[in-house]
Each structure stands twice: as C-alpha cells, then as structure tokens.
Design an enzyme around this catalytic site. Sequence first.
Site, PDB file in Angstrom:
ATOM      1  CG  HIS A  86      -7.759  -2.340   8.883  1.00  0.00           C
ATOM      2  ND1 HIS A  86      -6.883  -1.565   8.151  1.00  0.00           N
ATOM      3  CD2 HIS A  86      -7.744  -1.840  10.126  1.00  0.00           C
ATOM      4  CE1 HIS A  86      -6.375  -0.618   8.908  1.00  0.00           C
ATOM      5  NE2 HIS A  86      -6.889  -0.764  10.128  1.00  0.00           N
TER       6      HIS A  86
ATOM      7  CG  HIS B  66       4.003   2.193   4.792  1.00  0.00           C
ATOM      8  ND1 HIS B  66       3.447   2.188   3.535  1.00  0.00           N
ATOM      9  CD2 HIS B  66       3.002   2.517   5.656  1.00  0.00           C
ATOM     10  CE1 HIS B  66       2.164   2.472   3.616  1.00  0.00           C
ATOM     11  NE2 HIS B  66       1.862   2.697   4.883  1.00  0.00           N
TER      12      HIS B  66
ATOM     13  CD  GLU C 287      -4.422  -2.852   0.686  1.00  0.00           C
ATOM     14  OE1 GLU C 287      -5.020  -3.897   1.014  1.00  0.00           O
ATOM     15  OE2 GLU C 287      -3.918  -2.064   1.521  1.00  0.00           O
TER      16      GLU C 287
ATOM     17  CG  HIS D  73      -1.953   1.064   1.218  1.00  0.00           C
ATOM     18  ND1 HIS D  73      -3.166   0.912   1.845  1.00  0.00           N
ATOM     19  CD2 HIS D  73      -1.977   2.311   0.682  1.00  0.00           C
ATOM     20  CE1 HIS D  73      -3.889   2.025   1.703  1.00  0.00           C
ATOM     21  NE2 HIS D  73      -3.171   2.883   0.992  1.00  0.00           N
TER      22      HIS D  73
END
Length: 247
Positions: free
Chosen positions: A200, A50, A72, A43
């Site tokens: 999640h 990150h 994502e 993501h």
Amino acid sequence: MTLLSVNLNKIAVLRNSRGGNEPDIATAAHTCIEAGCGGITVHPRPDMRHVTPADVRVIAGLLRGRVEYNIEGNPFAGARGAYPGLLELAREVRPNQVTLVPDGDGQITSDHGFDLTKDIDTLKPIVAAFREIGCRVSVFVDAGGEGFAEAAAIGVQRIELYTGPYAEAFAEGDARKELAAFSDTARRAQQAGLAVNAGHDLSQANLGTFKSAIPGLAEVSIGHALIGEALYQGLTNTVKAYLEILS
C-alpha cells in the site's frame, strides 16, 4: 529476493472510465510477467469499481503457473450481481494466495487491517475454507498488531503489512518511528511462524528504505504507484526498476 507482485487494479480503473477493453488488463499482466515480476495481484470488489470477476478469470488463464497469482478481498462481502464472493472466485481459479482485507464499499482504498486479537474467531472458518482449496492465506494487518501466534494456529500463513502510514511519514520526511513499528511487527510475526508481505503506497522512492528495515520480507504488492510511474517510464521499465530495488 523479495517477490514483486504487480497489482493491476488501476489498469482496470482506466479501462472502466471509458468503457470497452482498453487498456487491456491481460496485455498488462503479460507485459509485467515478461519484465520479470514474480506475481500478479488483483483486488475484485463487489461494486466492481475496477477489476471484475471476468478479469480474475482471464488473468488466471493467462498465468497458468507462470508466476504467482494473489487475489485480495474481503471474505465476508457477500455475492452481489456478477460478483460471486471471494471464496467462490478462489474456488474457480485457485490462486496461489488469497489476501484477506477488511474493506467496504465506502472506502476509496484499503485503509486498515484486521485486528487479529478480536477477529480471530470470525476468521477461523474462512481461513480453513481457503486452505481446503489449496490457497496460501495472508491477512492484511496494521503495524503494532498482535495475535500472530493465534493466527498461525488457525492456518494463516502470512500477514501483509498495511504500509500506508509508513509511506505518508516517508513523504513528510521522517519515517523512523513508523519503520521501527513495522520492523517490530514483522519480527514478532516471523517468530510466530508467519511470513511477511507488505503493500500500500509503496513506490520507487520509499521501497528500498522499507525493505532494508524488514529482514526476510517475502513479498510486496504494488499497484497505484507502479502504474502511475509507468505512465512516464513505461510499464516494462518500471517493473524492472522495482526489481532492481528489491535485488
């Protein structure tokens, strides 16, 4: 069997906290694949907190069709510095799937999905653009959402259920209400012709209960809990544990 896609964002967070290349995200991806996972998820965000665009490209080269690649991101976040935008990244690396998420820089992590009844017209051209380059399109949504037939009509092929509320209720000891909502949402999406993913805060503790409540669950994307558990159990053992739950 439900496909396990391992999200490697937290490997990049750990690396970025020190600088340099360790822990190496490509080695982590290879380890997860060798352990039997069916996909790798990343993501990238414009602030590159990150996973970076360079990571996205390296992992694409590593996978080479070995497992599915899921990227994502917010398709409406513009290019910034080295970040070219989600659509441009997808054009470069051609992932199997893109998961569209309405996140912003101010969010620590993704915490809500699109409202398909309100966002459908905005999503329509971007969904078409991703479909044109051969990506399967999944859209992040909340339990209780509507607009699944409309989403299917514009080319959306899957939804990803935002499972944070379920995980929180499970940790508090009673997730029956949330499970009923997620099960109903998944059923309605499937009736509209959409496959159902989820992700999640899913973990070894709560995944089995969730999967049992969602017949036909196509894919789970798990990162934060999996990488945390791997600190104690080892990455290979942790991936295998998740696969055992899903089987």
